[in-house]
Write an enzyme that holds these catalytic residues in place. Structure first.
Site, PDB file in Angstrom:
ATOM      1  CG  HIS A  15      -5.559  -2.402  -0.068  1.00 16.78           C
ATOM      2  ND1 HIS A  15      -4.814  -1.878  -1.109  1.00 16.78           N
ATOM      3  CD2 HIS A  15      -5.003  -1.904   1.066  1.00 16.78           C
ATOM      4  CE1 HIS A  15      -3.872  -1.088  -0.627  1.00 16.78           C
ATOM      5  NE2 HIS A  15      -3.952  -1.094   0.699  1.00 16.78           N
TER       6      HIS A  15
ATOM      7  CB  SER B 106      -0.963  -0.039   1.192  1.00 14.95           C
ATOM      8  OG  SER B 106      -1.964   0.920   1.068  1.00 14.95           O
TER       9      SER B 106
END
Length: 722
Positions: A683, A566
């Site tokens: 994610h 991320s």
């Protein structure tokens, strides 16, 4: 059982000719066609040859599938991969359960429970003191969806503990609908579904009314209420009354909130008050609103007041954590009888540690404080007078706390070598007792040395670094080492037990974790010096940590692997392009790489308060100066890189990884190993256990191969930790 781990465990450096032959035998990755587009920012023309990869057109899907085929052909043939996968499966599939997100309501204690080989965490009801005798499953997502793709985003019990609201989402999207379950029976209430309370952009929250017959919740736009491009924005607060259709829900708050508002809701113990803490995107600015007996919402604080979190006390007060003129945090007490911020008093002034969180009980306040990575649990009375420190594990992190009877609490505690467990603190005698909510380890790594170092960054700032070194490994500068970091969004990187780390440590490898600016390890100043136009400090900090590992002979560049996800994926991209000579291999997971176009995605707009915007000339210059995609240089020798992405990722669009891979492959003429692992999930939140195992097996197989380590299977006689 501990074992003696030495460098004799390694067979060093496989012949490069063998590696080259292996890569040559795999299908070549498809070459991305260059279709230059020129965007102009404040008079600066920027050419983008792979902007076409931002779409989901058939040509992009075909290219991605071709990249995946190449990646699979390479990874599946790596030496030792199947043995590595078996070991990772054993470690991550270890059946000792873990308990997290404990919540007490009406004498009922609930928790999420990870229980391999179950693919998703369960929601369970526990004994109030943390015992397991009365444990029962309230909701198992696998019973709703045997594929393992449905996950619990969050849950919130009513004040009496008789009902619980549960947000459920699918396929890693984090787009969660709220369902109401009866706690006693575990059955859903018919017709009680409110759509899209949770999302991957602004998150989601919920707070029950005093009577348990309704709740405030975060609501995204529906249907044609707004244009399609605005459906992930403009989150507001509505009220839902049980037994009525959601179309009849009433507006409560938020029409004047910013487009990128993110709201957290909390109700007082007596149910008379509710707070809404509203974030302006991801940058750390908050406004506070209060709903009380008058039936009206009133604003208590603005961004300038720097109130960043709140908790209701049991003494008719609201406790506020403020960073105004106190970057490490101070604690305010506001009597709810006079709910105006100018009536608040400073209960605990700013101190040397960073105040992170608190839990009020009838007679005291428990404070979690950051110490540059590790944390401590401190106590004060209701007048702010010190009551001491609660004993915790050395170099550890206190996770969360739950009220028990009186001033007793449960708290979670873990370290880099000790699995997480819940402990009971008895206020009367000051004793700490480990509860039955304990996770064990598949292998005892208690003899691992935990070393705290400090690197000196480019501007002289001292950067903490935690190093996990198997005992017996000598500092010869030849040990394969993995370094990771994050550095952003006020996120503190705290000590934590990671079972997958065992697969590296037991082979004699070293692991290092950097506490970079951009986090909150040392308060708001530490965060601010790693955000917006000062983001380059984060990359300098990480490089300083890597250099320390080399200078102090923990490792050498060709043996140093780095990984991050991320915002940590952005970190990997920046290090890769700024210091390609420093690393032997890179794993960049679901990362951001095109900093000029990130804000064109929904969640990227929430990120502008952390990263900045190209609309601002100064911020554009800072973004352009480090944007990884724009600093790939043709002909440069880059280390091997494995990029991962998720097709349903609501936080980071997978186009970032596609564009970065295309640019790097073009720059290296396809000669270096630049791999794209494009999966179908999100994610990472909500991923089933099997997908986590597959991804980690690929990552370790990649690192072992590229850092020149022959994997030695672990003997099955190894004993688990007690």
């Amino acid at each position: 059982m501990s074992s003696k781990l030495t460098l004799a465990s390694f067979a060093l450096l496989l012949p490069f000719a063998t590696l080259a032959a292996r890569a040559a035998s795999a299908p070549k990755p498809p070459v991305a066609e260059k279709k230059p587009v020129v965007d102009t920012y404040h008079g600066t023309a920027v050419e983008d040859p792979y902007q076409w990869l931002e779409s989901n057109e058939p040509a992009v899907q075909d290219w991605t599938q071709g990249q995946n085929a190449h990646t699979r052909a390479v990874l599946d043939k790596l030496p030792g991969r199947e043995a590595i996968r078996q070991r990772v499966s054993t470690l991550l599939g270890w059946e000792s359960p873990g308990y997290f997100f404990l919540t007490k309501a009406g004498g009922t204690l609930l928790a999420l429970k990870s229980q391999p080989p179950r693919q998703q965490p369960l929601l369970v009801v526990l004994g109030t003191g943390g015992d397991l005798a009365g444990e029962r499953v309230l909701l198992d997502p696998m019973e709703l969806d045997p594929s393992g793709q449905t996950a619990i985003d969050f849950y919130k019990p009513s004040r009496d503990g008789q009902k619980v609201a549960i947000s459920l989402s699918k396929n890693g999207t984090e787009s969660g609908d709220v369902h109401i379950y009866d706690v006693a029976t575990g059955k859903p209430l018919p017709g009680e579904v409110v759509p899209r309370v949770n999302g991957g952009t602004a998150g989601g929250s919920l707070a029950w009314s005093a009577d348990g017959k309704g709740y405030f919740y975060t609501r995204y736009p529906r249907g044609t209420e707004r244009a399609e491009e605005d459906l992930n924005f403009f989150q507001q607060v509505y009220f839902h009354r049980l037994g009525t259709p959601t179309e009849k829900d009433t507006y409560a708050l938020g029409k004047d909130f910013p487009r990128i508002a993110m709201t957290q809701l909390e109700t007082s113990e007596d149910g008379r008050y509710t707070t809404a803490l509203v974030a302006n995107g991801d940058g750390g600015e908050f406004a506070l609103y209060l709903f009380g007996p008058s039936g009206q919402w009133a604003q208590l604080s603005t961004y300038a007041d720097k109130v960043v979190s709140t908790h209701f006390g049991e003494d008719g007060a609201l406790y506020l954590l403020s960073r105004k003129e106190a970057p490490r945090g101070k604690l305010l007490r506001l009597a709810l009888a006079t709910p105006s911020l100018d009536k608040a008093t400073v209960l605990v002034p700013e101190g040397p540690a960073t105040l992170q969180d608190l839990l009020p009980t009838p007679g005291r306040l428990y404070l979690i404080e950051q110490l540059g990575g590790p944390s401590q649990l401190r106590m004060v009375d209701l007048k702010g007078q010190p009551l001491g420190i609660v004993p915790t594990l050395p170099v550890s992190a206190v996770g969360s706390m739950v009220r028990q009877d009186g001033d007793d609490i449960l708290f979670s505690n873990t370290s880099n070598v000790e699995p997480p467990a819940w402990y009971r603190y008895a206020a009367k005698d000051g004793k700490v007792t480990k509860t039955a909510l304990v996770q064990t380890s598949p292998r005892d790594i208690g003899d691992t040395e935990v070393i705290r170092e400090e690197a000196i960054s480019k501007d002289g700032t001292r950067i903490p670094l935690t190093i996990l070194k198997p005992r017996g490994v000598k500092l010869t500068g030849t040990t394969p080492t993995l370094l990771t970091g994050y550095g952003g969004f006020n996120v503190s990187i705290t000590p934590g037990f990671n079972r997958s780390n065992i697969a590296w440590l037991e082979q004699g490898g070293i692991i290092a974790i950097a506490n970079l600016r951009g986090g909150s390890e040392f308060g708001e100043e530490w965060h601010a010096n790693g955000s917006l136009t000062k983001k380059q400090n984060v990359f300098d900090d990480f490089y300083a940590c890597a250099k320390l590992l080399v200078d102090k002979k923990y490792t050498q560049p060709k043996k140093l692997g780095i990984q991050g996800g991320s915002n940590g994926g952005l970190l990997m991209g920046a290090e890769l392009t700024q210091h390609p000579e420093m690393f032997g291999a890179v794993v960049a997971r679901v990362g951001i790489y095109d900093m000029l176009r990130v804000e064109l995605t929904p969640n990227g707009q929430f990120n502008t308060t952390e990263y900045g915007s190209v609309k601002d000339p100064e911020q554009f210059q800072a973004l352009f100066a480090y944007s990884p995609y724009h600093h790939v240089v043709d002909g440069t020798k880059y280390p091997p890189v494995l990029f991962t992405s998720g097709a349903n990722d609501p936080r980071v669009d997978p186009f970032h990884s596609r564009k970065m891979v295309a640019r790097l492959q073009a720059a290296t003429g396809g000669k270096d190993r630049i791999l794209l692992r494009a999966a179908g999930g999100g994610h990472g939140m909500g991923s089933p256990l099997s997908e986590k195992i597959d991804e980690m097996a690929d990552i370790y197989a990649f690192f072992f191969n590229e850092l020149g380590v022959k994997y030695r299977p672990v003997k099955p006689t190894m004993s688990p930790a007690k």
